[in-house]
Design an enzyme around this catalytic site. Structure first.
Site, PDB file in Angstrom:
ATOM      1  N   ARG A  34     -12.011  -4.916  -7.195  1.00 33.40           N
ATOM      2  CA  ARG A  34     -11.645  -5.560  -5.934  1.00 33.40           C
ATOM      3  C   ARG A  34     -12.898  -5.785  -5.089  1.00 33.40           C
ATOM      4  O   ARG A  34     -13.727  -4.886  -4.946  1.00 33.40           O
ATOM      5  CB  ARG A  34     -10.694  -4.580  -5.240  1.00 33.40           C
TER       6      ARG A  34
ATOM      7  N   TYR B 264     -10.437   0.292  10.742  1.00 33.31           N
ATOM      8  CA  TYR B 264     -11.681   0.704  10.055  1.00 33.31           C
ATOM      9  C   TYR B 264     -12.085  -0.263   8.955  1.00 33.31           C
ATOM     10  O   TYR B 264     -13.102  -0.054   8.310  1.00 33.31           O
ATOM     11  CB  TYR B 264     -11.556   2.135   9.506  1.00 33.31           C
TER      12      TYR B 264
ATOM     13  N   PHE C 298       0.868  -1.181   0.000  1.00 26.67           N
ATOM     14  CA  PHE C 298       0.000   0.000   0.000  1.00 26.67           C
ATOM     15  C   PHE C 298       0.905   1.231   0.000  1.00 26.67           C
ATOM     16  O   PHE C 298       1.911   1.267   0.709  1.00 26.67           O
ATOM     17  CB  PHE C 298      -0.895  -0.021   1.244  1.00 26.67           C
TER      18      PHE C 298
HETATM   19  C1  LIG Z   1      -1.948  -1.993   3.878  1.00 22.67           C
HETATM   20  C2  LIG Z   1      -2.415  -0.630   4.264  1.00 22.67           C
HETATM   21  N1  LIG Z   1      -1.632   0.149   5.045  1.00 22.67           N
HETATM   22  C3  LIG Z   1      -2.044   1.393   5.406  1.00 22.67           C
HETATM   23  C4  LIG Z   1      -3.261   1.897   4.985  1.00 22.67           C
HETATM   24  C5  LIG Z   1      -3.758   3.273   5.320  1.00 22.67           C
HETATM   25  O1  LIG Z   1      -3.118   4.030   6.241  1.00 22.67           O
HETATM   26  P1  LIG Z   1      -3.931   5.199   6.988  1.00 22.67           P
HETATM   27  O2  LIG Z   1      -4.908   4.521   7.917  1.00 22.67           O
HETATM   28  O3  LIG Z   1      -2.900   5.997   7.666  1.00 22.67           O
HETATM   29  O4  LIG Z   1      -4.681   5.972   5.949  1.00 22.67           O
HETATM   30  C6  LIG Z   1      -4.085   1.116   4.181  1.00 22.67           C
HETATM   31  C7  LIG Z   1      -5.392   1.656   3.752  1.00 22.67           C
HETATM   32  O5  LIG Z   1      -6.146   1.099   3.014  1.00 22.67           O
HETATM   33  C8  LIG Z   1      -3.653  -0.166   3.807  1.00 22.67           C
HETATM   34  O6  LIG Z   1      -4.418  -0.929   3.027  1.00 22.67           O
END
Ligand SMILES: Cc1ncc(COP(=O)(O)O)c(C=O)c1O
Length: 411
Positions: free
Chosen positions: A370, A222, A128
Site C-alpha cells: 500500500r 494523524y 478498517f
Molecule cells: C478507517 C479507519 N478507522 C479507524 C482507524 C483507527 O482508529 P484509532 O485512531 O482509534 O486507532 C483507522 C486507522 O488506520 C482507519 O484507517
C-alpha cells in the site's frame, strides 16, 4: 518535450504545481520517499518549536492558569474550526478530543439512538477492523445486530430494520472511494442514519458533508492532517440533529456547565455534548500547529495533485513492470482516494525491501502493498524514484531476502 513517464517530466510537474512550496514546510529526512502519510503523516517543521513552547511556557510556567491564560479550554474548538472547512462542515458541527475508536463508539450509539425500534447496524466487511469491532461491541451491549453489506452495493442491505449505515469513505486497504452523496441518499431513503469514517479522506480528497447531507462523520488526524502519532480524532454531527442526539459517554466536559460541579448530568448545547473529559492539551497543541500547513490551500488543487500523483504511479508501475503486480485500487478518479494498492504474493518482502532503500510504504494482510500519496508533501519526482527502486528490488530479488520471512509487529 520530455517523455511523459520520464524523471524530467515528473520534475516539471512539481515545478508547475500550486502546492510546490508546501513540501518545504515538512521535515522529511533527505533521501526518503515517504508514501505512508495515509498511516502517519510527516511532521511539519514548525511543530517541535511550538511543542517546546507549550511545554515550557504554558504547562511549565503558567501551569493551571494556562486553562485561562493560554485558552486551553478553547483549544479543541480552535482545532475543530480548522477542520470544519476541510470537510464541508458548518461552524459548530465538529468536536475533537478522543481516539477515533472512542469517537466511533459515541457516534454510532448516538446514531442508533435516533432510530428506536430499528436494531440493525450495517457495516462493510472490508472496513478498517476497529469500525466493525466497535459496531459488534455496540450490538452486544445494546442488543443490536451487525449486518455485513456488499461494499459494491451497500444500499442492497438496507431495509426497515436498519438504524445505521456506517461506511469508510475511502477504503484503507484498496483506496476505493464511495460516492458520499449517493450512498447517503440511499440510507435516508431507507429511513436509516448515515455515518462516514473519514480517516483516509480528510486532507487528501474533497469531502462535503453538508452537501452530501451526511448525519455523522468521524475521522482521525494523524494521517493526512499530520497531527502526530495517536493525535485526537474529530467527530461531526449535522446541525439538524443537535437537539435530538443522546451519546453514551456522559462525561463532565460534555455537561452544560462543567465547573458548576452539579450532581446530575445535563448535556451541553450543540456539538459540545459529544465531548467527554479533559482535552489532551499537548496532542491538540501539536495538531493545531500542524494544521497551519493547509492555510490558503484550495481543495481542488489538493485533489488535482493527488490524482496526478496516483495516476503517475499507476502508469509508471504498469509501464515498467507489466503484469507483475495486480492493481486493486480503482482506476476511475471518482472512485479513487489518495493511495494506490497492489496485490503480490511477496507484498511484505517488497515493502520491506523498499523501506531498506528509503521508500516507505506499508503492507496490509493478506498480500497488499500500500502506498499513500499525501498531496501536500509527496512530489512527482518521489513517485518516479519510488518506482525506480521498485524495479531494482524486483530485478535483484531483494524482496525474497530471508529477513522478510517473519513479519514485524507493525507492518
Ligand atoms: C478507517 C479507519 N478507522 C479507524 C482507524 C483507527 O482508529 P484509532 O485512531 O482509534 O486507532 C483507522 C486507522 O488506520 C482507519 O484507517
Amino acid at each position: 518535450v520530455p517523455d511523459r513517464l520520464s524523471r524530467e517530466a515528473a520534475v516539471a510537474f512539481d515545478e508547475a504545481s500550486p502546492l510546490r512550496d508546501r513540501r518545504e514546510l515538512f521535515a522529511i529526512p533527505a533521501g526518503k520517499v515517504y508514501l505512508t502519510g495515509n498511516s502517519l503523516g510527516a511532521i511539519p517543521k514548525h511543530v517541535p518549536a511550538r511543542m517546546a513552547e507549550v511545554v515550557a511556557q504554558e504547562w511549565g510556567e503558567a501551569l493551571i492558569s494556562a486553562w485561562n491564560t493560554a485558552d486551553w479550554t478553547q483549544l479543541p474548538w480552535r482545532v475543530a474550526a480548522r477542520i470544519e472547512p476541510m470537510i464541508g462542515a458548518a461552524p459548530g458541527t465538529v468536536h475533537v478530543g478522543d481516539s477515533t475508536s472512542v469517537t466511533l463508539f459515541k457516534t454510532m450509539v448516538a446514531a442508533v439512538n435516533l432510530r428506536p425500534g430499528r436494531d440493525v447496524i450495517v457495516v462493510e466487511p472490508t472496513t478498517f477492523p476497529t469500525d466493525g469491532y466497535i459496531a459488534q461491541g455496540i450490538a452486544r451491549t445494546f442488543g443490536k445486530t451487525v449486518r455485513w453489506c456488499d461494499p459494491a452495493d451497500p444500499a442492497a442491505s438496507l431495509d426497515d430494520d436498519v438504524a445505521l449505515l456506517s461506511l469508510t469513505h475511502v477504503d484503507f486497504r484498496s483506496g476505493a472511494m464511495f460516492d458520499m452523496a449517493a450512498v447517503t441518499a440511499a440510507a435516508h431513503d431507507a429511513g436509516a442514519v448515515m455515518l462516514w469514517d473519514l480517516c483516509h479522506s480528510t486532507g487528501a480528497v474533497p469531502v462535503d458533508l453538508a452537501a452530501s447531507d451526511a448525519d455523522f462523520a468521524v475521522g482521525c488526524t494523524y494521517k493526512y492532517l499530520n497531527g502526530g502519532p495517536g493525535s485526537p480524532a474529530f467527530g461531526y454531527v449535522a446541525p439538524r440533529l443537535h437537539d435530538s442526539i443522546e451519546q453514551p459517554i456522559t462525561g463532565w466536559w460534555g455537561h452544560a456547565r462543567p465547573f458548576e460541579m452539579r450532581r446530575d448530568y445535563e448535556p451541553a448545547a450543540g456539538v459540545a455534548q459529544m465531548t467527554v473529559g479533559t482535552p489532551p492539551v499537548l496532542a491538540l497543541s501539536a495538531l493545531e500547529a500542524a494544521l497551519e500547513v493547509f492555510d490558503g490551500l484550495s481543495h481542488d488543487d489538493v485533489r488535482d495533485a493527488s490524482l496526478s500523483l496516483t495516476d503517475l504511479f499507476i502508469a509508471l508501475v504498469e509501464a515498467r513492470l507489466p503484469g507483475v503486480l495486480e492493481l486493486i485500487t480503482p482506476r476511475e478518479h471518482a472512485h479513487r482516494g489518495s493511495q494506490v494498492s497492489w496485490r503480490h504474493d511477496q507484498a511484505y518482502g517488497i515493502v520491506q525491501a523498499l523501506i531498506g532503500r528509503g521508500v516507505v510504504g506499508d503492507f496490509r494482510e493478506p498480500d497488499v502493498a500500500r502506498f499513500g500519496f499525501a498531496p501536500i508533501y509527496v512530489t512527482h519526482a518521489d513517485v518516479y524514484d519510488a518506482v525506480e527502486h521498485l524495479v531494482q528490488v524486483l530485478a535483484h530479488d531483494e524482496h525474497l531476502d530471508a529477513a522478510y520471512a517473519t513479519k514485524d509487529a507493525v507492518t
